[in-house]
Scaffold this motif. Structure first.
Motif, PDB file in Angstrom:
ATOM      1  N   LEU A  23       0.837  -1.131  -0.098  1.00 43.59           N
ATOM      2  CA  LEU A  23       0.184   0.172  -0.037  1.00 43.59           C
ATOM      3  C   LEU A  23       0.899   1.213   0.009  1.00 43.59           C
ATOM      4  N   ARG A  24       0.615   2.035  -0.960  1.00 47.00           N
ATOM      5  CA  ARG A  24       1.303   3.407  -1.041  1.00 47.00           C
ATOM      6  C   ARG A  24       0.760   4.500  -0.603  1.00 47.00           C
ATOM      7  N   ASP A  25      -0.607   4.566  -1.152  1.00 50.89           N
ATOM      8  CA  ASP A  25      -1.332   5.945  -0.580  1.00 50.89           C
ATOM      9  C   ASP A  25      -2.878   5.669  -0.757  1.00 50.89           C
ATOM     10  N   LEU A  26      -3.375   6.180   0.089  1.00 48.93           N
ATOM     11  CA  LEU A  26      -5.035   6.070   0.091  1.00 48.93           C
ATOM     12  C   LEU A  26      -5.686   7.715   0.101  1.00 48.93           C
ATOM     13  N   GLN A  27      -6.379   7.674  -0.863  1.00 44.24           N
ATOM     14  CA  GLN A  27      -7.291   8.866  -0.919  1.00 44.24           C
ATOM     15  C   GLN A  27      -8.657   8.829  -0.318  1.00 44.24           C
ATOM     16  N   ARG A  36      13.608  -6.016   0.666  1.00 38.36           N
ATOM     17  CA  ARG A  36      13.683  -4.595   1.686  1.00 38.36           C
ATOM     18  C   ARG A  36      13.126  -3.484   0.878  1.00 38.36           C
ATOM     19  N   VAL A  37      12.489  -2.640   2.099  1.00 36.02           N
ATOM     20  CA  VAL A  37      11.881  -1.492   1.321  1.00 36.02           C
ATOM     21  C   VAL A  37      11.961  -0.342   2.475  1.00 36.02           C
ATOM     22  N   THR A  38      12.139   1.017   2.120  1.00 38.57           N
ATOM     23  CA  THR A  38      12.283   1.987   2.665  1.00 38.57           C
ATOM     24  C   THR A  38      11.117   2.684   2.681  1.00 38.57           C
ATOM     25  N   LEU A  39      10.571   3.129   4.015  1.00 40.36           N
ATOM     26  CA  LEU A  39       9.543   4.054   4.056  1.00 40.36           C
ATOM     27  C   LEU A  39       9.401   4.705   5.567  1.00 40.36           C
ATOM     28  N   GLU A  43      12.486   7.146   9.108  1.00 41.96           N
ATOM     29  CA  GLU A  43      12.277   6.631   7.651  1.00 41.96           C
ATOM     30  C   GLU A  43      13.247   5.212   8.012  1.00 41.96           C
ATOM     31  N   LEU A  44      12.412   4.156   7.653  1.00 44.80           N
ATOM     32  CA  LEU A  44      12.790   2.967   8.333  1.00 44.80           C
ATOM     33  C   LEU A  44      13.181   2.007   7.019  1.00 44.80           C
ATOM     34  N   ASP A  45      14.129   1.293   7.298  1.00 44.40           N
ATOM     35  CA  ASP A  45      14.648   0.099   5.891  1.00 44.40           C
ATOM     36  C   ASP A  45      14.428  -1.249   6.706  1.00 44.40           C
ATOM     37  N   CYS A  46      13.482  -1.995   6.090  1.00 40.72           N
ATOM     38  CA  CYS A  46      13.188  -3.464   6.646  1.00 40.72           C
ATOM     39  C   CYS A  46      12.396  -3.978   5.409  1.00 40.72           C
ATOM     40  N   LEU A  47      12.258  -5.551   5.844  1.00 35.42           N
ATOM     41  CA  LEU A  47      11.592  -6.414   4.869  1.00 35.42           C
ATOM     42  C   LEU A  47      10.272  -5.959   4.699  1.00 35.42           C
ATOM     43  N   ALA A  48       9.980  -6.056   3.617  1.00 41.34           N
ATOM     44  CA  ALA A  48       8.410  -5.731   3.336  1.00 41.34           C
ATOM     45  C   ALA A  48       7.314  -6.354   4.133  1.00 41.34           C
ATOM     46  N   HIS A  49       7.582  -7.594   4.459  1.00 41.56           N
ATOM     47  CA  HIS A  49       6.446  -8.316   5.118  1.00 41.56           C
ATOM     48  C   HIS A  49       6.700  -8.256   6.818  1.00 41.56           C
ATOM     49  N   SER A  50       7.521  -7.239   7.168  1.00 44.18           N
ATOM     50  CA  SER A  50       8.111  -7.061   8.556  1.00 44.18           C
ATOM     51  C   SER A  50       7.812  -5.509   8.878  1.00 44.18           C
ATOM     52  N   ILE A  51       7.178  -4.660   8.109  1.00 48.77           N
ATOM     53  CA  ILE A  51       7.014  -3.317   8.378  1.00 48.77           C
ATOM     54  C   ILE A  51       6.231  -3.095   9.914  1.00 48.77           C
ATOM     55  N   PRO A  52       6.537  -2.413  10.636  1.00 50.66           N
ATOM     56  CA  PRO A  52       5.881  -2.178  11.816  1.00 50.66           C
ATOM     57  C   PRO A  52       4.835  -1.319  11.643  1.00 50.66           C
ATOM     58  N   ASP A  53       3.740  -1.168  12.441  1.00 53.85           N
ATOM     59  CA  ASP A  53       2.677  -0.089  12.469  1.00 53.85           C
ATOM     60  C   ASP A  53       3.258   1.123  12.808  1.00 53.85           C
ATOM     61  N   ARG A  89      14.310  -6.252  15.097  1.00 48.23           N
ATOM     62  CA  ARG A  89      15.465  -6.869  14.302  1.00 48.23           C
ATOM     63  C   ARG A  89      15.376  -7.016  13.146  1.00 48.23           C
ATOM     64  N   GLY A  90      16.792  -6.598  12.333  1.00 53.28           N
ATOM     65  CA  GLY A  90      16.757  -6.641  10.827  1.00 53.28           C
ATOM     66  C   GLY A  90      16.104  -5.207  10.102  1.00 53.28           C
ATOM     67  N   CYS A  91      15.722  -4.244  11.023  1.00 53.63           N
ATOM     68  CA  CYS A  91      15.316  -2.885  10.361  1.00 53.63           C
ATOM     69  C   CYS A  91      16.514  -2.032  10.783  1.00 53.63           C
ATOM     70  N   LYS A  92      16.618  -0.987   9.801  1.00 57.09           N
ATOM     71  CA  LYS A  92      17.580   0.043   9.893  1.00 57.09           C
ATOM     72  C   LYS A  92      17.102   1.523   9.998  1.00 57.09           C
ATOM     73  N   ILE A  93      17.325   2.426  10.588  1.00 57.62           N
ATOM     74  CA  ILE A  93      16.667   3.877  10.487  1.00 57.62           C
ATOM     75  C   ILE A  93      17.809   4.719   9.909  1.00 57.62           C
ATOM     76  N   HIS A  94      17.295   5.323   8.648  1.00 61.88           N
ATOM     77  CA  HIS A  94      18.167   6.213   7.882  1.00 61.88           C
ATOM     78  C   HIS A  94      18.084   7.710   8.200  1.00 61.88           C
ATOM     79  N   ASN A  95      17.363   8.009   9.210  1.00 65.57           N
ATOM     80  CA  ASN A  95      17.576   9.553   9.761  1.00 65.57           C
ATOM     81  C   ASN A  95      18.622   9.630  10.438  1.00 65.57           C
ATOM     82  N   GLU A  96      19.398  10.997  10.556  1.00 64.91           N
ATOM     83  CA  GLU A  96      20.504  11.032  11.045  1.00 64.91           C
ATOM     84  C   GLU A  96      20.350  10.790  12.599  1.00 64.91           C
TER      85      GLU A  96
END
Length: 208
Positions: free
Chosen positions: A77-81, A102-105, A132-142, A166-173
């Protein structure tokens, strides 16, 4: 991806006609206009069952399968209007993915607990409401939970202090402040110093 991991699935139908008038006809029929992007393929204009989509949204499912005339694709899911009242979905954007890639969102930050510093009169501020989190697509936390039970006046929690699944990475400074507690009137200290400097400069000018 574990062997027992199963994605939810909804049915989709190709749209032969586009435009706002056709979209209204689709919604009256209990379906929602949708577009699927990604993976080097042309965008596909579809419609999905409104109830099935509402159930996925209600259950906070971000990754699921769509069945288009027997062809199944994994999507995110990318966007809902939504309509003006936020009760009806008008349109949905989806991205083709592989659930094990892996996805970043951006994932929202949720504060937990009560800050003793805020209770004692400090001002609780949250400059960063999503990470901004980098993780596996099926493991995206709410959401990403941040405990503030130990925050006293003058304390801060930075990006580097945040624990993620576990397995996630934050891209923010790392040095960015997520939440902190300021002393009451702290923002007034700097203007007061400026006023004192101005008065001193004025006094010196008068003596000259």
């Amino acid at each position: 991806m574990s062997d027992d991991f199963v994605l939810q699935k909804i049915s989709a139908t190709k749209r032969e006609k586009l435009g706002s008038i056709e979209s209204r006809h689709i919604r009256r029929a209990g379906r929602i206009p949708a577009v699927v992007y990604g993976h080097g393929q042309d965008p596909a204009h579809l419609s999905v069952d409104e109830r099935e989509l509402q159930d996925l949204v209600k259950n906070r499912e971000r990754v699921f399968e769509i069945d288009v005339d027997g062809k199944v694709e994994e999507t995110m899911l990318r966007d809902l209007q939504w309509d003006t009242f936020g009760t009806q979905i008008l349109h949905v954007d989806l991205i083709r993915i592989n659930a094990s890639e892996r996805v970043t969102l951006e994932v929202p930050v949720r504060l937990r607990g009560t800050s003793p510093g805020a209770t004692d009169g400090g001002i609780l501020e949250q400059p960063l409401h999503a990470l901004e989190l980098d993780c596996l697509a099926h493991s995206i936390p709410d959401y990403i939970s941040v405990k503030i039970n130990a925050l006293e006046i003058g304390d801060a929690i930075h990006v580097r202090d945040i624990e993620v699944p576990r397995g996630c990475k934050i891209h923010n400074e790392p040095d960015l402040v997520v939440v902190h507690v300021l002393s009451h009137g702290a923002e007034e200290a700097e203007p007061a110093e400026e006023t004192e400097v101005e008065e001193t400069e004025t006094a010196e000018a008068s003596e000259e």
